[in-house]
Enzyme design. Structure first.
Site, PDB file in Angstrom:
ATOM      1  N   PRO A  80      -3.361   2.180   1.233  1.00 13.62           N
ATOM      2  CA  PRO A  80      -4.635   2.952   0.722  1.00 13.62           C
ATOM      3  C   PRO A  80      -5.237   2.441  -0.476  1.00 13.62           C
ATOM      4  O   PRO A  80      -6.454   2.351  -0.582  1.00 13.62           O
ATOM      5  CB  PRO A  80      -3.980   4.511   0.529  1.00 13.62           C
ATOM      6  CG  PRO A  80      -2.703   4.458   1.153  1.00 13.62           C
ATOM      7  CD  PRO A  80      -2.115   3.062   1.357  1.00 13.62           C
ATOM      8  N   THR A  95       2.265  -5.853  -3.470  1.00 13.95           N
ATOM      9  CA  THR A  95       3.093  -4.762  -3.852  1.00 13.95           C
ATOM     10  C   THR A  95       2.429  -3.314  -3.723  1.00 13.95           C
ATOM     11  O   THR A  95       3.365  -2.259  -4.076  1.00 13.95           O
ATOM     12  CB  THR A  95       3.927  -5.093  -5.000  1.00 13.95           C
ATOM     13  OG1 THR A  95       3.212  -5.039  -6.051  1.00 13.95           O
ATOM     14  CG2 THR A  95       4.827  -6.273  -5.020  1.00 13.95           C
ATOM     15  N   ASP A 124      -1.616 -13.741  -9.717  1.00 17.90           N
ATOM     16  CA  ASP A 124      -2.122 -13.708 -11.154  1.00 17.90           C
ATOM     17  C   ASP A 124      -0.830 -13.472 -12.001  1.00 17.90           C
ATOM     18  O   ASP A 124      -0.923 -13.663 -13.244  1.00 17.90           O
ATOM     19  CB  ASP A 124      -2.825 -12.500 -11.282  1.00 17.90           C
ATOM     20  CG  ASP A 124      -2.352 -11.330 -11.342  1.00 17.90           C
ATOM     21  OD1 ASP A 124      -1.455 -11.014 -10.077  1.00 17.90           O
ATOM     22  OD2 ASP A 124      -2.064 -10.429 -11.948  1.00 17.90           O
ATOM     23  N   LYS A 145      -0.409   9.936  -7.807  1.00 20.54           N
ATOM     24  CA  LYS A 145      -1.050   8.510  -8.510  1.00 20.54           C
ATOM     25  C   LYS A 145      -2.013   7.839  -7.477  1.00 20.54           C
ATOM     26  O   LYS A 145      -2.991   7.451  -7.768  1.00 20.54           O
ATOM     27  CB  LYS A 145      -0.107   7.728  -9.162  1.00 20.54           C
ATOM     28  CG  LYS A 145      -0.504   6.380 -10.039  1.00 20.54           C
ATOM     29  CD  LYS A 145      -0.325   5.369  -9.102  1.00 20.54           C
ATOM     30  CE  LYS A 145      -1.192   3.959  -9.622  1.00 20.54           C
ATOM     31  NZ  LYS A 145      -0.804   2.996  -8.652  1.00 20.54           N
ATOM     32  N   ASP A 165      -2.959 -12.281  -3.400  1.00 20.18           N
ATOM     33  CA  ASP A 165      -2.368 -11.073  -3.862  1.00 20.18           C
ATOM     34  C   ASP A 165      -3.369 -10.202  -4.250  1.00 20.18           C
ATOM     35  O   ASP A 165      -4.668 -10.626  -4.165  1.00 20.18           O
ATOM     36  CB  ASP A 165      -1.644 -11.602  -5.312  1.00 20.18           C
ATOM     37  CG  ASP A 165      -1.404 -10.294  -6.261  1.00 20.18           C
ATOM     38  OD1 ASP A 165      -0.766  -9.375  -5.728  1.00 20.18           O
ATOM     39  OD2 ASP A 165      -2.054 -10.389  -7.297  1.00 20.18           O
ATOM     40  N   ASP A 179      -3.692  -7.061  -6.904  1.00 16.98           N
ATOM     41  CA  ASP A 179      -3.888  -6.471  -8.239  1.00 16.98           C
ATOM     42  C   ASP A 179      -3.838  -7.744  -9.185  1.00 16.98           C
ATOM     43  O   ASP A 179      -3.156  -8.436  -9.213  1.00 16.98           O
ATOM     44  CB  ASP A 179      -2.809  -5.624  -8.553  1.00 16.98           C
ATOM     45  CG  ASP A 179      -2.986  -4.232  -7.883  1.00 16.98           C
ATOM     46  OD1 ASP A 179      -4.053  -3.756  -7.795  1.00 16.98           O
ATOM     47  OD2 ASP A 179      -1.939  -3.967  -7.031  1.00 16.98           O
TER      48      ASP A 179
HETATM   49  C1  XBP Z   1       0.739  -5.229  -8.626  1.00 15.53           C
HETATM   50  C2  XBP Z   1       2.061  -4.117  -8.642  1.00 15.53           C
HETATM   51  C3  XBP Z   1       1.594  -2.713  -8.242  1.00 15.53           C
HETATM   52  C4  XBP Z   1       0.580  -2.126  -9.202  1.00 15.53           C
HETATM   53  C5  XBP Z   1       0.586  -0.528  -8.815  1.00 15.53           C
HETATM   54  O1  XBP Z   1       0.661  -5.534  -7.156  1.00 15.53           O
HETATM   55  O2  XBP Z   1       2.970  -4.363  -9.146  1.00 15.53           O
HETATM   56  O3  XBP Z   1       2.713  -2.091  -8.353  1.00 15.53           O
HETATM   57  O4  XBP Z   1       0.815  -2.095 -10.447  1.00 15.53           O
HETATM   58  O5  XBP Z   1       0.425  -0.186  -7.458  1.00 15.53           O
HETATM   59  P1  XBP Z   1       0.147  -6.968  -6.772  1.00 15.53           P
HETATM   60  P2  XBP Z   1       1.483   0.973  -6.804  1.00 15.53           P
HETATM   61  O6  XBP Z   1      -0.187  -7.867  -7.700  1.00 15.53           O
HETATM   62  O7  XBP Z   1       1.258  -7.644  -5.792  1.00 15.53           O
HETATM   63  O8  XBP Z   1      -1.212  -6.653  -5.763  1.00 15.53           O
HETATM   64  O9  XBP Z   1       1.676   2.006  -7.664  1.00 15.53           O
HETATM   65  O10 XBP Z   1       0.690   1.339  -5.642  1.00 15.53           O
HETATM   66  O11 XBP Z   1       2.842   0.219  -6.456  1.00 15.53           O
HETATM   67 MG    MG Z   2      -1.110  -9.520  -8.847  1.00 16.35          MG
END
Ligand code: XBP
Ligand code: MG
Length: 232
Positions: free
Chosen positions: A129, A125, A185, A87, A14, A16
């Site tokens: 970019p 998700t 996470d 954003k 993953d 983020d």
């Molecule tokens: C985490 C998410 C993402 C980010 C925002 O993604 O839910 O939506 O919060 O990104 P992951 P975007 O933990 O799967 O990496 O605004 O580009 O959706």
């Molecule tokens: Mg995550």
């Protein structure tokens, strides 16, 4: 507590919250985009923590609009998409400023895995970019080549907690779930992995520390505490 067959063939990451604590930067980028549009939306840390239950930025904005009683024809999907695209630009700028670092143990694990011949993939998700910006800021010139494939936000029909992104990664790698180990996470990410019959190590982050991870193979404070040798 499922444990995949060893030796493993691939590690699936993953982004983020797992590779780096980016979620607060996402929140600030949302606020930047809202301010440019004159939108006085209160996405406080507490509100954002609740909104994170909805994965994907466009989907998160739509949920906020639904919760605040804004009708779809008053704020249509194409406006949501434009706001989210801006954003994404503003997030990339913030990441390029270089203040984000990888979480402890991530860089070591990526290199150790490659040295041991493991294949690496990203399953996220967020948008491509944003992944590119993060990798360029944290692993300049090296990040993109470490990963054999990246399954990003809108490349699948349904985002996490649906299994689609993980199933797509397995298809691209041509591997069964028991040959892979996931790093996540969040509860949504863990649910997505488990729905694809994948085992997952969870390293809760600042926005997910309050969540419960009953179906995790292991819960660790960070990846510095993960011993790859025990899995290969
Ligand atoms: C985490 C998410 C993402 C980010 C925002 O993604 O839910 O939506 O919060 O990104 P992951 P975007 O933990 O799967 O990496 O605004 O580009 O959706
Ligand atoms: Mg995550």
């Amino acid at each position: 507590m499922p444990r995949p067959a060893t030796p493993l063939s691939a590690l699936l990451f993953d982004v983020d919250g797992t590779l780096a604590e980016t979620e607060e930067i996402h929140r600030l980028a949302f606020l930047d985009a809202f301010a440019e549009e004159g939108l006085d939306w209160d996405w406080s840390v507490e509100r954002y923590r609740a909104l994170l239950k909805t994965t994907g930025g466009k989907e998160r904005i739509r949920r906020f609009l639904d919760e605040t009683g804004v009708a779809r024809d008053a704020f249509p999907d194409d406006r949501v998409a434009r706001l989210h695209a801006r954003k994404t630009e503003l997030y990339g700028r913030r990441i390029a400023e270089g203040r984000v670092t990888l979480r402890p143990g991530v860089e070591r694990l990526l290199h150790e895995a490659r040295d041991r011949g493991l294949r690496l993939a990203i399953v996220t998700t967020t948008t491509r970019p944003n992944v590119d910006a993060l990798l360029e800021a944290t692993l300049p010139g090296r990040g993109a080549v470490l990963f054999e494939t990246m399954v990003c936000g809108d490349e699948v029909a349904a985002k996490k907690p649906a299994p689609d992104a993980y199933l797509e990664a397995l298809a691209r790698l041509n591997l069964p779930p028991e040959a892979c180990l996931v790093f996540e996470d969040s509860m949504n990410g863990l649910a997505a992995a488990r729905a694809a019959r994948l085992a997952a190590i969870v390293t809760p982050g600042v926005y997910t520390a309050h969540e419960t991870f009953v179906d995790a193979t292991e819960i660790l404070p960070d990846l510095a505490a993960f011993d790859l040798a025990a899995w290969t």
